[in-house]
Design a protein around this motif. Structure first.
Motif, PDB file in Angstrom:
ATOM      1  N   ASP A  80     -40.783  48.861  64.471  1.00 16.12           N
ATOM      2  CA  ASP A  80     -40.010  49.196  63.266  1.00 16.12           C
ATOM      3  C   ASP A  80     -38.522  48.974  63.479  1.00 16.12           C
ATOM      4  O   ASP A  80     -37.837  48.360  62.660  1.00 16.12           O
ATOM      5  CB  ASP A  80     -40.257  50.652  62.865  1.00 16.12           C
ATOM      6  N   GLN A 101     -35.989  46.128  61.823  1.00 16.40           N
ATOM      7  CA  GLN A 101     -34.852  46.574  61.025  1.00 16.40           C
ATOM      8  C   GLN A 101     -33.556  45.932  61.508  1.00 16.40           C
ATOM      9  O   GLN A 101     -32.729  45.475  60.705  1.00 16.40           O
ATOM     10  CB  GLN A 101     -34.746  48.092  61.103  1.00 16.40           C
ATOM     11  N   GLU A 118     -33.327  42.326  60.506  1.00 17.75           N
ATOM     12  CA  GLU A 118     -33.536  42.157  59.066  1.00 17.75           C
ATOM     13  C   GLU A 118     -34.822  41.398  58.751  1.00 17.75           C
ATOM     14  O   GLU A 118     -34.865  40.470  57.953  1.00 17.75           O
ATOM     15  CB  GLU A 118     -32.326  41.467  58.412  1.00 17.75           C
ATOM     16  N   SER A 135     -39.148  42.277  57.982  1.00 13.48           N
ATOM     17  CA  SER A 135     -40.083  43.353  57.696  1.00 13.48           C
ATOM     18  C   SER A 135     -40.913  43.633  58.941  1.00 13.48           C
ATOM     19  O   SER A 135     -41.070  42.764  59.809  1.00 13.48           O
ATOM     20  CB  SER A 135     -40.998  42.976  56.528  1.00 13.48           C
ATOM     21  N   LYS A 136     -41.442  44.840  59.033  1.00  9.12           N
ATOM     22  CA  LYS A 136     -42.308  45.181  60.157  1.00  9.12           C
ATOM     23  C   LYS A 136     -43.509  44.244  60.209  1.00  9.12           C
ATOM     24  O   LYS A 136     -43.916  43.785  61.292  1.00  9.12           O
ATOM     25  CB  LYS A 136     -42.785  46.629  60.042  1.00  9.12           C
ATOM     26  N   THR A 137     -44.062  43.913  59.030  1.00  7.81           N
ATOM     27  CA  THR A 137     -45.219  43.016  58.969  1.00  7.81           C
ATOM     28  C   THR A 137     -44.874  41.631  59.494  1.00  7.81           C
ATOM     29  O   THR A 137     -45.658  41.014  60.236  1.00  7.81           O
ATOM     30  CB  THR A 137     -45.728  42.907  57.524  1.00  7.81           C
TER      31      THR A 137
END
Length: 296
Positions: A31, A35, A38, A40-42
């Motif tokens: 995570d 972040q 920039e 997404s976690k996916t």
């Protein structure tokens, strides 16, 4: 398993594994890392699992910068991202993986559960220090003694995958009889190497069998050395990774085959050699006789 018109999954998985390992080594969660760059976690999870077909180079560079990866390893990570677009059914890589922390074959062998190898000199995983030094010195003729010793040390450390007590890799080595007669390093080195092979082949995870001159061409052709790497299945019975065939380039780019037909062909060749090879007890007897002849 990839089809012929899909980008290679091998560099994608290798890049994903590398990025996951350096992230975990830096102490960042999935995570938090996503972040900070920039993403997404996916998206980051798909990169780490090899699920991305075309990488954005700036993402790879940003991740390497975040994880404080050395410049040389960053360059190799970027090159892997480019190699992921290769569409040939075989994968050729050359000159990219000299660093021990990013050596494709070494990483694949370390994560394999079962190795089947056919060789005409002693496999690196079973070489003595003196035999390894002679082989490496002959190949890297212009390198310094210090560099040669570093390479020997790295080779010996890699042998832990078959000698460790906890879950060692299962190795099945089909060694051509010519390896017993090709003098590398001199008679003393050969005597020690033959004795070492006879002893280490007693380990329960190692099967060593000699393919004799008398058999000629077991599969009807001179196929040269090869290694088949199998990675086993996970808790749900799914393949951890597709099986690979590794063909060392010997001055040319190394080849990695993961197409099912190519892998099956080399399994057939290994089976033909195995059916004509001496059994393990006969092999140890031959090795001990060879050791005595060199020591005389």
């Amino acid at each position: 398993m990839t089809s012929d018109d899909e980008p290679s999954t091998l560099p994608r998985r290798q890049l994903g594994r590398f990025l996951r390992e350096v992230r975990e080594g830096s102490g960042l969660s999935l995570d938090r890392a996503a972040q900070l760059v920039e993403l997404s976690k996916t998206a980051l999870q798909r990169i780490e699992t090899g699920g991305v077909k075309k990488f954005r180079i700036r993402d790879i560079q940003a991740l390497c910068e975040l994880y404080e990866v050395k410049p040389d390893d960053t360059d190799r990570a970027v090159e892997l991202a480019k190699q992921a677009r290769v569409t040939s059914w075989y994968k050729a890589f050359g000159g990219l993986y000299s660093d021990a922390t990013f050596n494709m074959y070494v990483e694949l062998a370390a994560s394999a559960r079962h190795l089947i190898a056919y060789h005409e000199i002693v496999l690196g995983l079973l070489q003595t220090a003196d035999y390894a030094r002679a082989v490496i010195s002959a190949f890297y003729r212009d390198n310094s003694p210090e560099d040669i010793e570093r390479r020997v040390e790295l080779r010996l450390k890699r042998q832990a995958i078959v000698t460790r007590k906890a879950d060692p890799v299962k190795l099945q080595l089909l060694l051509h009889e010519s390896a017993l007669h090709r003098i590398i390093g001199g008679p003393r080195v050969m005597a020690s190497q033959m004795r070492h092979l006879a002893e280490i082949s007693k380990l329960p995870n190692i099967s060593l069998r000699i393919h004799p001159f008398a058999d000629g061409c077991a599969s009807g052709l001179l196929h040269g050395p090869f290694e088949i790497l199998d990675f086993g299945t996970d808790a749900k019975g799914r393949l951890v990774e597709p099986s690979q065939v590794y063909l060392e380039g010997a001055g040319r780019p190394d080849l990695y085959l993961e197409h099912a037909d190519g892998v099956r062909r080399y399994h057939d060749i290994a089976s033909a050699v195995r059916s004509a090879a001496l059994d393990e007890t006969q092999t140890r007897d031959v090795l001990r006789r060879a050791a005595r002849s060199y020591a005389a």
